[in-house]
Write a protein that holds these residues in place. Structure first.
Motif, PDB file in Angstrom:
ATOM      1  N   ASN A 260      -9.173  -1.461   1.718  1.00 24.95           N
ATOM      2  CA  ASN A 260      -9.676  -2.673   2.362  1.00 24.95           C
ATOM      3  C   ASN A 260      -8.545  -3.563   2.851  1.00 24.95           C
ATOM      4  OD1 ASN A 260     -12.192  -4.227   2.950  1.00 24.95           O
ATOM      5  ND2 ASN A 260     -11.111  -5.765   1.731  1.00 24.95           N
ATOM      6  N   ARG A 261      -7.472  -3.652   2.079  1.00 21.72           N
ATOM      7  CA  ARG A 261      -6.335  -4.468   2.506  1.00 21.72           C
ATOM      8  C   ARG A 261      -5.659  -3.859   3.731  1.00 21.72           C
ATOM      9  NH1 ARG A 261      -5.249  -8.601  -0.221  1.00 21.72           N
ATOM     10  NH2 ARG A 261      -3.207  -8.840   0.749  1.00 21.72           N
ATOM     11  N   ILE A 262      -5.599  -2.535   3.788  1.00 18.79           N
ATOM     12  CA  ILE A 262      -4.995  -1.887   4.950  1.00 18.79           C
ATOM     13  C   ILE A 262      -5.797  -2.193   6.209  1.00 18.79           C
ATOM     14  CG2 ILE A 262      -4.519   0.354   6.014  1.00 18.79           C
ATOM     15  CD1 ILE A 262      -3.845   1.363   3.141  1.00 18.79           C
ATOM     16  N   VAL A 263      -7.118  -2.058   6.125  1.00 18.05           N
ATOM     17  CA  VAL A 263      -7.969  -2.329   7.281  1.00 18.05           C
ATOM     18  C   VAL A 263      -7.905  -3.809   7.666  1.00 18.05           C
ATOM     19  CG1 VAL A 263     -10.369  -2.409   8.060  1.00 18.05           C
ATOM     20  CG2 VAL A 263      -9.499  -0.375   6.924  1.00 18.05           C
ATOM     21  N   THR A 264      -7.870  -4.689   6.681  1.00 19.04           N
ATOM     22  CA  THR A 264      -7.774  -6.124   6.959  1.00 19.04           C
ATOM     23  C   THR A 264      -6.460  -6.448   7.658  1.00 19.04           C
ATOM     24  OG1 THR A 264      -9.120  -6.607   5.010  1.00 19.04           O
ATOM     25  CG2 THR A 264      -7.847  -8.418   5.911  1.00 19.04           C
ATOM     26  N   SER A 265      -5.391  -5.713   7.338  1.00 19.78           N
ATOM     27  CA  SER A 265      -4.090  -5.940   7.951  1.00 19.78           C
ATOM     28  C   SER A 265      -3.980  -5.332   9.348  1.00 19.78           C
ATOM     29  CB  SER A 265      -2.983  -5.330   7.080  1.00 19.78           C
ATOM     30  OG  SER A 265      -2.933  -5.931   5.817  1.00 19.78           O
TER      31      SER A 265
ATOM     32  N   PRO B 216       7.823   1.159  12.818  1.00 19.39           N
ATOM     33  CA  PRO B 216       8.864   1.194  13.852  1.00 19.39           C
ATOM     34  C   PRO B 216       8.346   1.340  15.278  1.00 19.39           C
ATOM     35  CG  PRO B 216       8.765   3.314  12.701  1.00 19.39           C
ATOM     36  CD  PRO B 216       7.852   2.370  11.956  1.00 19.39           C
ATOM     37  N   THR B 217       7.097   1.788  15.474  1.00 22.78           N
ATOM     38  CA  THR B 217       6.635   2.043  16.838  1.00 22.78           C
ATOM     39  C   THR B 217       5.500   1.127  17.284  1.00 22.78           C
ATOM     40  OG1 THR B 217       5.059   3.754  16.120  1.00 22.78           O
ATOM     41  CG2 THR B 217       7.309   4.468  16.646  1.00 22.78           C
ATOM     42  N   VAL B 218       5.009   0.250  16.431  1.00 22.78           N
ATOM     43  CA  VAL B 218       3.925  -0.640  16.847  1.00 22.78           C
ATOM     44  C   VAL B 218       4.461  -1.661  17.845  1.00 22.78           C
ATOM     45  CG1 VAL B 218       4.233  -2.311  14.974  1.00 22.78           C
ATOM     46  CG2 VAL B 218       1.977  -2.033  16.035  1.00 22.78           C
TER      47      VAL B 218
ATOM     48  N   PHE C 290       4.799   8.659   5.873  1.00 18.57           N
ATOM     49  CA  PHE C 290       4.290   8.224   7.175  1.00 18.57           C
ATOM     50  C   PHE C 290       3.666   6.823   7.206  1.00 18.57           C
ATOM     51  CE2 PHE C 290       4.432  12.845   7.737  1.00 18.57           C
ATOM     52  CZ  PHE C 290       5.078  12.922   8.974  1.00 18.57           C
ATOM     53  N   TYR C 291       3.180   6.283   6.073  1.00 14.89           N
ATOM     54  CA  TYR C 291       2.497   4.992   6.157  1.00 14.89           C
ATOM     55  C   TYR C 291       3.494   3.827   6.208  1.00 14.89           C
ATOM     56  CZ  TYR C 291      -0.221   0.867   5.435  1.00 14.89           C
ATOM     57  OH  TYR C 291      -0.762  -0.383   5.603  1.00 14.89           O
ATOM     58  N   ARG C 292       3.185   2.808   7.023  1.00 10.42           N
ATOM     59  CA  ARG C 292       3.920   1.548   7.049  1.00 10.42           C
ATOM     60  C   ARG C 292       2.936   0.402   7.292  1.00 10.42           C
ATOM     61  NH1 ARG C 292       7.064   4.917   5.911  1.00 10.42           N
ATOM     62  NH2 ARG C 292       9.299   5.093   6.381  1.00 10.42           N
ATOM     63  N   ASP C 293       3.261  -0.796   6.795  1.00 14.09           N
ATOM     64  CA  ASP C 293       2.501  -2.004   7.121  1.00 14.09           C
ATOM     65  C   ASP C 293       2.793  -2.409   8.566  1.00 14.09           C
ATOM     66  OD1 ASP C 293       1.236  -2.339   4.653  1.00 14.09           O
ATOM     67  OD2 ASP C 293       2.967  -3.366   3.793  1.00 14.09           O
TER      68      ASP C 293
ATOM     69  N   PRO D 127       0.802  -1.234   0.000  1.00 14.99           N
ATOM     70  CA  PRO D 127       0.000   0.000   0.000  1.00 14.99           C
ATOM     71  C   PRO D 127       0.828   1.275   0.000  1.00 14.99           C
ATOM     72  CG  PRO D 127      -0.844  -1.563   1.607  1.00 14.99           C
ATOM     73  CD  PRO D 127       0.472  -2.106   1.135  1.00 14.99           C
ATOM     74  N   ARG D 128       1.991   1.256   0.613  1.00 16.94           N
ATOM     75  CA  ARG D 128       2.761   2.501   0.753  1.00 16.94           C
ATOM     76  C   ARG D 128       3.133   3.090  -0.611  1.00 16.94           C
ATOM     77  NH1 ARG D 128       8.930   3.215   2.794  1.00 16.94           N
ATOM     78  NH2 ARG D 128       8.881   5.472   3.148  1.00 16.94           N
ATOM     79  N   ILE D 129       3.801   2.299  -1.442  1.00 16.75           N
ATOM     80  CA  ILE D 129       4.256   2.793  -2.743  1.00 16.75           C
ATOM     81  C   ILE D 129       3.086   2.944  -3.709  1.00 16.75           C
ATOM     82  CG2 ILE D 129       5.659   2.239  -4.765  1.00 16.75           C
ATOM     83  CD1 ILE D 129       7.657   0.923  -2.895  1.00 16.75           C
TER      84      ILE D 129
END
Length: 442
Positions: free
Chosen positions: A126-131, A198-200, A190-193, A80-82
């Motif tokens: 949808n993939r972001i929310v599912t992840s 780095p902070t999750v 700012f977005y990461r999976d 999703p980021r790129i």
């Protein structure tokens, strides 16, 4: 040592990622709906008939809908980021260029380009929310990010109207294009999976995964053969339950695309309202739709947490919403501006309730085909973005808008019947290509 301790602390990073998606949706819908604000002026400056204006309104949907299946496959293949940054920047360039068009052909072509570059956006959402979210938070998280299209339009439609008043429709397109370009860079920064952030914390990752969040799949771009098969496309077209939600989504989007295209023109040209005043009145139905969406999402998740069946908790708000959307026909029976806006707001409130339908992509699709199923779902629903503006243009060509509102209301009834009679028990389809728990393209 400090980093390890930090990752054990409770975090709420997923809500930050959801906030980024929310802004994406706001910008996404600004660039879809700016044409509706510009519609009356464009029609006058370019001497467009109602039929030609209908085709301009529908141009976005031609490529957007037709590229949903490829967009879903791309969402399964790339991160999703790129991909989202690329989409934001390219559709914003196409939007900016609309400020320099000279006629029907060039504007139509750029609207096609905008739709093409926006095509992967909702499968990516949808993939972001599912992840990032467990299943019991899925409907409310979808409601929150989808609400961006209504909150943004409710508060920004008056702004867009005033921008056009001051800078013309050309300045409107240039301004919204620049905003999207800047945000595309911010998204990439700012977005990461989940596994790359780095902070999750490990605690948050465990909470997401134990609740059904799907982020421990294969990396983007690796071993994609399972997705790129015609048998997978056949599967997502061959399930009765999925066909029920596809038809329902067409009906939901029919109401949505009336408001995204013809609504301001309806108020100005067919109801005789002042252009500036119409901008403020047009925001009321968008606020109502947002309220319906948030109410539906949180009530649906609450019913799931209370132990109600997933089938009832997810379907009931959508059916009620689609039935409420039929109330748009009531505007045909009054000349009072307040009542017209009331019927429009009630109908869009119902349509907003039904927009949690994206949750079905997360819970019905095969786990390795979430992006593809989302693409097919969005393709079927966004056929309305092609059909509805054109049909309305022909129905209203003689200056009578009443048949157009009957058309929209009838589609709402068809959508409700689809959920009542076609959508059965809610359960995920399983493929032999992907073992349980493996998600391609996370």
């Amino acid at each position: 040592m400090e980093q390890a301790i930090g990752r054990r602390k409770k975090t709420q990073v997923r809500y930050g990622m959801l906030a980024l998606v929310f802004v994406n949706v706001v910008i996404n819908y600004l660039d879809r709906s700016n044409i509706s604000v510009a519609g009356a002026a464009l029609s006058k400056d370019m001497n467009l008939s109602s039929e030609e204006l209908g085709f301009i309104f529908s141009a976005f949907g031609w490529t957007y809908a037709l590229l949903q299946i490829p967009g879903g496959l791309i969402a399964d293949r790339f991160g999703p980021r790129i991909l989202y940054a690329f989409c934001l920047i390219t559709w914003s360039i196409a939007t900016l260029c609309q400020g320099f068009v000279k006629g029907f052909a060039s504007l139509f072509s750029l609207r096609l380009a905008t739709g093409a570059f926006e095509a992967p956006s909702y499968p990516i959402n949808n993939r972001i929310v599912t992840s990032w979210f467990p299943e019991h938070e899925r409907a409310s998280s979808i409601a929150l990010y989808v609400s961006g299209q209504f909150i943004g339009l409710a508060f920004l439609t008056p702004v867009l109207v005033n921008v056009q008043h001051l800078a013309g429709w050309q300045g409107l397109f240039i301004g919204t294009g620049i905003v999207g370009l800047l945000w595309g860079v911010i998204w990439y920064v700012f977005y990461r999976d989940p596994l790359d952030h780095p902070t999750v914390s490990e605690e948050e990752l465990t909470y997401i995964e134990e609740g059904g969040g799907l982020f421990r799949g294969r990396k983007p771009g690796t071993n994609q053969a399972a997705v790129w098969k015609w048998v997978n496309v056949k599967q997502v077209f061959s399930t009765r339950t999925l066909w029920g939600v596809y038809i329902g989504q067409f009906a939901v989007n029919a109401t949505l695309w009336f408001f995204l295209t013809w609504f301001p023109t309806y108020l100005v040209k067919y109801r005789g309202l002042d252009f500036i005043k119409s901008g403020y009145l047009a925001s009321v139905p968008f606020l109502a739709a947002c309220a319906g969406l948030l109410l539906s999402g949180f009530v649906s998740d609450r019913l799931v947490k209370q132990g109600k069946s997933v089938t009832m908790a997810r379907k009931a708000p959508i059916i009620i919403g689609l039935l409420l959307s039929i109330s748009i026909i009531g505007a045909n029976y009054t000349d009072d501006t307040a009542l017209i806006i009331f019927f429009m707001a009630l109908a869009f409130f119902g349509s907003g309730m039904a927009l949690i339908s994206w949750v079905f992509v997360s819970i019905l699709s095969p786990k390795n085909l979430i992006g593809l199923t989302g693409g097919v779902f969005n393709f079927m629903g966004n056929l309305a973005s092609i059909v509805v503006p054109i049909v309305i243009g022909f129905l209203a060509k003689d200056g009578d808008f009443k048949p157009a509102l009957v058309f929209i209301g009838t589609l709402g009834l068809i959508g409700a019947c689809s959920y009542i009679f076609l959508v059965g028990k809610i359960e995920r389809a399983i493929t032999q290509d992907a073992p349980e728990g493996i998600v391609v393209g996370e």
